[in-house]
Design a protein around this motif. Sequence first.
Motif, PDB file in Angstrom:
ATOM      1  N   THR A 221       8.757  74.124  67.086  1.00 22.20           N
ATOM      2  CA  THR A 221       9.006  72.749  66.663  1.00 22.20           C
ATOM      3  C   THR A 221       7.737  71.908  66.593  1.00 22.20           C
ATOM      4  N   TYR A 222       6.878  72.048  67.589  1.00 29.14           N
ATOM      5  CA  TYR A 222       5.747  71.135  67.723  1.00 29.14           C
ATOM      6  C   TYR A 222       4.402  71.720  67.289  1.00 29.14           C
TER       7      TYR A 222
ATOM      8  N   GLU B 123      10.051  62.895  68.540  1.00 30.46           N
ATOM      9  CA  GLU B 123       8.696  62.779  68.009  1.00 30.46           C
ATOM     10  C   GLU B 123       8.831  62.410  66.533  1.00 30.46           C
TER      11      GLU B 123
ATOM     12  N   ASN C 157       8.844  64.978  63.777  1.00 24.94           N
ATOM     13  CA  ASN C 157       9.827  66.056  63.884  1.00 24.94           C
ATOM     14  C   ASN C 157      10.956  65.783  62.879  1.00 24.94           C
TER      15      ASN C 157
END
Length: 163
Positions: free
Chosen positions: A24-25, A119, A122
């Motif tokens: 994801t990050y 975030e 995201n």
Amino acid sequence: MIRAITLNDLATVQQIAKISWNSTYKGIIPDNIQELFLKKAYSNTMLAKRMEKTIFLLAEFEGKPIGFANFTYVDEDGDAELTAIYVLPEYQQIGYGKKLLQAGLIEMPTGRQLFVYVESKNDGARAFYERFGFECLEEFDEYFEGHPLSTAKYVYLLKTPTY
């Protein structure tokens, strides 16, 4: 199947968190910051506390753990928070995030609103929450383990159950 997490699931939750976070990050939060956060937030001690004090659910697909969600209980103001929802990348977009979210809402006593912080970059998570009916209240800059991030605060209005 969605069920409550047990002590036997801690290593599995740690593995799902690591894989999901890294996927994801990537390109948003540096790897060393991710590792620092995961080590603290997903230690056995922290996970045991979360099991004891929050709604902590595990999603399984054909008996294999594939995701989890963590919710605070409704406070005296009628507010709760979705603190984590992660599904392994290969099982995303087939409804398990929605199932985890719905199961958490069922477990939660009646309240006014559910908050989640995402975030800002995201995009996948933001689209997921918006499809479910969450509304973005604000975006703000903050430091996450010393790394600057932009965060979006979302709210979902909880409905009184009708029986």
